[in-house]
Design a protein around this motif. Sequence first.
Motif, PDB file in Angstrom:
ATOM      1  N   THR A 252     -30.267 -18.326  25.630  1.00 29.40           N
ATOM      2  CA  THR A 252     -30.799 -19.617  26.088  1.00 29.40           C
ATOM      3  C   THR A 252     -29.790 -20.727  25.819  1.00 29.40           C
ATOM      4  OG1 THR A 252     -33.062 -18.861  25.698  1.00 29.40           O
ATOM      5  CG2 THR A 252     -32.735 -21.234  25.851  1.00 29.40           C
TER       6      THR A 252
ATOM      7  N   ARG B 240     -36.074 -24.885  27.317  1.00 23.10           N
ATOM      8  CA  ARG B 240     -36.501 -23.686  26.591  1.00 23.10           C
ATOM      9  C   ARG B 240     -35.928 -23.664  25.177  1.00 23.10           C
ATOM     10  NH1 ARG B 240     -35.300 -17.895  26.539  1.00 23.10           N
ATOM     11  NH2 ARG B 240     -37.241 -16.934  25.883  1.00 23.10           N
TER      12      ARG B 240
ATOM     13  N   THR C 120     -37.984 -24.849  22.246  1.00 22.15           N
ATOM     14  CA  THR C 120     -39.127 -24.039  21.819  1.00 22.15           C
ATOM     15  C   THR C 120     -38.780 -23.129  20.645  1.00 22.15           C
ATOM     16  OG1 THR C 120     -38.718 -22.188  23.360  1.00 22.15           O
ATOM     17  CG2 THR C 120     -40.055 -24.054  24.183  1.00 22.15           C
TER      18      THR C 120
END
Length: 136
Positions: A13, A21, A24
């Motif tokens: 990511t 993202r 998170t």
Amino acid sequence: MSPETRFADYIDTFNNRDYERLVTFYSPDIRLMNGTGRELVGRDAIVNFYKKVNAVASRKIAICASLSDGETLAAELKSTFTATADAPDFPSGPLAKGDQLYINSFVFYDIAEGVYVRIRAAIFERRWMRLAEKTE
């Protein structure tokens, strides 16, 4: 999912610059001490810092090794930065467009409730390859 598998997903990511993202993986009040000794507090501070870095250099991180007891994950990472623009104020030292910086680091990630709450990085090795050296 094991902490090591989740960590590999986190690095993927990060490498893909998926900032929505990326947050998170962090607690809201995460604390990051990066390899230059700079402390960043909170998701936004971390994302904003790396957005600035990625505006002048592409960065790819490779995991050499990682292991976790579920509360802490330790990793050896190799990062390659390639300057996409002149970056005289780059955090690890000035870069000219085309220069590359290789960093080998050891990083500890403290985990609580499935997210990173504290990250501490130490640089083991740092090497520059200047564009002028590559063209000679």
